[in-house]
Design an enzyme around this catalytic site. Structure first.
Site, mmCIF file in Angstrom:
data_model
loop_
_atom_site.group_PDB
_atom_site.id
_atom_site.type_symbol
_atom_site.label_atom_id
_atom_site.label_comp_id
_atom_site.label_asym_id
_atom_site.label_seq_id
_atom_site.Cartn_x
_atom_site.Cartn_y
_atom_site.Cartn_z
ATOM 1 N N VAL A 195 0.995 -3.706 3.868
ATOM 2 C CA VAL A 195 0.909 -4.980 4.583
ATOM 3 C C VAL A 195 2.190 -5.819 4.503
ATOM 4 O O VAL A 195 2.312 -6.826 5.181
ATOM 5 C CB VAL A 195 -0.293 -5.846 4.126
ATOM 6 C CG1 VAL A 195 -1.593 -5.286 4.636
ATOM 7 C CG2 VAL A 195 -0.303 -6.028 2.626
ATOM 8 N N TYR B 48 -3.083 -1.750 -10.558
ATOM 9 C CA TYR B 48 -3.052 -1.644 -9.090
ATOM 10 C C TYR B 48 -2.234 -2.791 -8.489
ATOM 11 O O TYR B 48 -1.345 -2.575 -7.651
ATOM 12 C CB TYR B 48 -4.495 -1.648 -8.553
ATOM 13 C CG TYR B 48 -4.569 -1.873 -7.067
ATOM 14 C CD1 TYR B 48 -4.331 -0.842 -6.169
ATOM 15 C CD2 TYR B 48 -4.847 -3.145 -6.544
ATOM 16 C CE1 TYR B 48 -4.374 -1.059 -4.800
ATOM 17 C CE2 TYR B 48 -4.894 -3.371 -5.185
ATOM 18 C CZ TYR B 48 -4.659 -2.335 -4.315
ATOM 19 O OH TYR B 48 -4.682 -2.555 -2.958
ATOM 20 N N SER C 137 0.798 -1.238 0.000
ATOM 21 C CA SER C 137 0.000 0.000 0.000
ATOM 22 C C SER C 137 0.826 1.282 0.000
ATOM 23 O O SER C 137 0.259 2.366 -0.171
ATOM 24 C CB SER C 137 -0.934 0.027 1.206
ATOM 25 O OG SER C 137 -2.083 -0.720 0.920
ATOM 26 N N TYR D 98 -4.414 3.252 7.623
ATOM 27 C CA TYR D 98 -5.626 2.424 7.722
ATOM 28 C C TYR D 98 -6.563 2.981 8.796
ATOM 29 O O TYR D 98 -6.595 4.197 8.992
ATOM 30 C CB TYR D 98 -5.251 0.958 8.004
ATOM 31 C CG TYR D 98 -4.245 0.399 7.040
ATOM 32 C CD1 TYR D 98 -4.462 0.431 5.676
ATOM 33 C CD2 TYR D 98 -3.056 -0.162 7.488
ATOM 34 C CE1 TYR D 98 -3.545 -0.089 4.780
ATOM 35 C CE2 TYR D 98 -2.126 -0.685 6.599
ATOM 36 C CZ TYR D 98 -2.379 -0.634 5.248
ATOM 37 O OH TYR D 98 -1.464 -1.137 4.377
ATOM 38 N N LYS E 183 0.356 3.648 -2.760
ATOM 39 C CA LYS E 183 -0.848 4.471 -2.945
ATOM 40 C C LYS E 183 -0.558 5.980 -3.023
ATOM 41 O O LYS E 183 -1.066 6.652 -3.927
ATOM 42 C CB LYS E 183 -1.890 4.132 -1.874
ATOM 43 C CG LYS E 183 -2.504 2.746 -2.130
ATOM 44 C CD LYS E 183 -3.337 2.210 -0.983
ATOM 45 C CE LYS E 183 -3.902 0.831 -1.345
ATOM 46 N NZ LYS E 183 -4.412 0.091 -0.194
HETATM 47 N N1 GLN Z 1 -1.956 -5.485 -2.247
HETATM 48 C C1 GLN Z 1 -2.662 -5.346 -1.017
HETATM 49 C C2 GLN Z 1 -4.139 -5.547 -1.250
HETATM 50 O O1 GLN Z 1 -4.627 -5.080 -2.243
HETATM 51 C C3 GLN Z 1 -2.377 -3.965 -0.493
HETATM 52 C C4 GLN Z 1 -3.010 -3.752 0.776
HETATM 53 C C5 GLN Z 1 -2.170 -3.117 1.801
HETATM 54 O O2 GLN Z 1 -0.931 -3.022 1.788
HETATM 55 N N2 GLN Z 1 -2.878 -2.684 2.796
HETATM 56 O O3 GLN Z 1 -4.802 -6.170 -0.467
#
Ligand code: GLN
Length: 435
Positions: A378, A308, A180, A360, A183
């Site tokens: 994550v 993505y 993430s 988050y 992003k």
């Molecule tokens: N690739 C992960 C997903 O789409 C990214 C989520 C994350 O890092 N929170 O679930």
């Protein structure tokens, strides 16, 4: 492991907080080189360390945090690499690099006393390494293979002073996928390419207060923000939808490379394959959004999803990631190459949403206690931006309940106890002394 001295609470900061004015004027591109008095002061600083030789000059620049391969010192390296004893009257610094060299030798870079600053950050890092809670993400099978004990930190100031730390041999150079943490970069790119009005006609700017992959939209029927999965899939949809996915992915990689001072990012093929095979939730989110007419007419949902997922598997290390964070801290200009990669307006938008939505459903708590724009992934990656000062990258795959790196969060807390960098710390400190 022996812990070093505890960090001093709230003493005078090693780095001035605040805006970009902390950057000495001579670093502005095209600005004149250092004047004679600055060169003399540099000479005195160099002499004070012992016999001034070419090697001593290069060592002093490294001690000030400027890497041996810093592209801003190419001519200086060439001029002084093999030089023996230097004479005061022949201490001629290469013109276009003289400003940076003088500032480094006289403690006028962002981290004035770089060694002391590095020492304090090292203490905080060791404290955070004591955190043993949290678990490695397992919903993407390939991520479950991560070493839970790995712990690394990278730092880059807005003047491009850099260092990395690792808990164990090899940790500092460890590569990991951004997940993430992509992003904010994709959001920045979408803003640059599509413009703020278009981007926010499709994605909101409000924290969702729910999990990062929750199937939910805001009251206007849009994803809440670009820092959660739904918003990030839509943001990906707005990165040059007319081009092939490979070309769009290349645009993203170019931004990562530029923000890492020219070090190209990697790509974790195994994570990409693993995630693609387990992307039911992301597919569900994409179909849900298409059903609600969220995508711009020219965008293809499947391509957006592919882009993505590819971006999540971009591979980096703490050195590159810290440089990217410092690029945001520096108003979109990579501190090492001095290239403007993202407009200041876009950086303002990115940092605003990192502050309110980057961690988050722990974002409110993080904004309250840490008060800095940050983004976690994550994989255990975390990017922290101290605007006008520096960027930090952490990697530790042990995640807490909300999906953030436990050690990363602990480091963040200690960082703002040791340095007055919480966005509202100046209020607590009281009025500034007049200059
Ligand atoms: N690739 C992960 C997903 O789409 C990214 C989520 C994350 O890092 N929170 O679930």
């Amino acid at each position: 492991m022996t812990l070093l001295a505890p960090p001093e609470p709230r003493t005078a900061p090693a780095l001035a907080p605040g805006a970009f004015r902390t950057r000495p004027a001579q670093f502005e591109r095209g600005a004149p080189a250092a004047d004679d008095s600055a060169v003399q002061a540099s000479w005195r600083a160099l002499s004070a360390r012992g016999e001034p030789t070419g090697a001593a000059l290069m060592a002093a620049l490294e001690a000030a945090g400027l890497s041996a391969d810093d592209p801003r010192l190419t001519a200086t390296r060439k001029a002084f690499a093999d030089a023996g004893a230097l004479e005061e009257d022949s201490f001629a610094l290469p013109g276009e690099e003289a400003g940076l060299v003088c500032a480094a030798l006289t403690g006028r870079l962002a981290a004035g006393d770089f060694q002391a600053f590095r020492g304090r950050i090292t203490n905080l890092f060791h404290y955070a390494s004591g955190v043993s809670g949290g678990t490695v993400a397992s919903y993407i099978p390939e991520l479950a293979k991560a070493d839970p004990e790995a712990f690394a930190l990278g730092c880059c100031t807005i003047d491009g002073q850099r260092f990395e730390l690792g808990l164990r041999e090899g940790d500092a150079a460890r590569r990991f996928c951004v997940q993430s943490v992509m992003k904010p970069m994709n959001y920045a790119l979408a803003l640059e390419l599509a413009g703020e009005a278009t981007v926010h006609a499709h994605v909101g700017r409000e924290p969702s207060g729910q999990g990062f992959n929750e199937i939910t939209l805001n009251r206007k029927g849009r994803p809440h923000n670009p820092m959660i999965n739904a918003g990030a899939i839509l943001t990906a949809a707005m990165i040059r939808p007319g081009l092939a996915v490979a070309e769009r992915f290349d645009l993203v990689c170019r931004l990562w490379r530029g923000a890492a001072a020219g070090d190209a990012p990697g790509f974790d093929e195994a994570v990409y394959a693993s995630e693609t095979a387990h992307a039911d939730r992301n597919h569900a989110l994409a179909y849900f959004m298409r059903e609600h007419g969220c995508f711009p007419p020219e965008a293809d949902m499947h391509e957006a999803l592919e882009l993505y997922l590819r971006c999540c598997a971009i591979e980096t290390d703490v050195r590159r990631l810290a440089c990217a964070a410092a690029t945001l801290a520096n108003g979109g200009v990579c501190p090492v190459t001095e290239r403007q990669l993202i407009s200041r307006e876009s950086v303002k938008a990115v940092l605003s949403l990192m502050l309110s939505c980057g961690m988050y459903d722990f974002s409110g708590e993080y904004a309250f206690t840490v008060g800095l724009p940050a983004k976690s992934g994550v994989s255990g990656a975390l990017m922290i931006v101290v605007p006008g000062v520096a960027g930090f990258a952490l990697y530790s795959p042990r995640l807490g309940q909300e999906g953030n790196s436990e050690r990363g969060v602990e480091f963040s807390r200690r960082l703002v106890q040791a340095f007055p960098w919480h966005v509202y710390a100046p209020i607590v400190a009281g009025p500034a002394e007049p200059d």
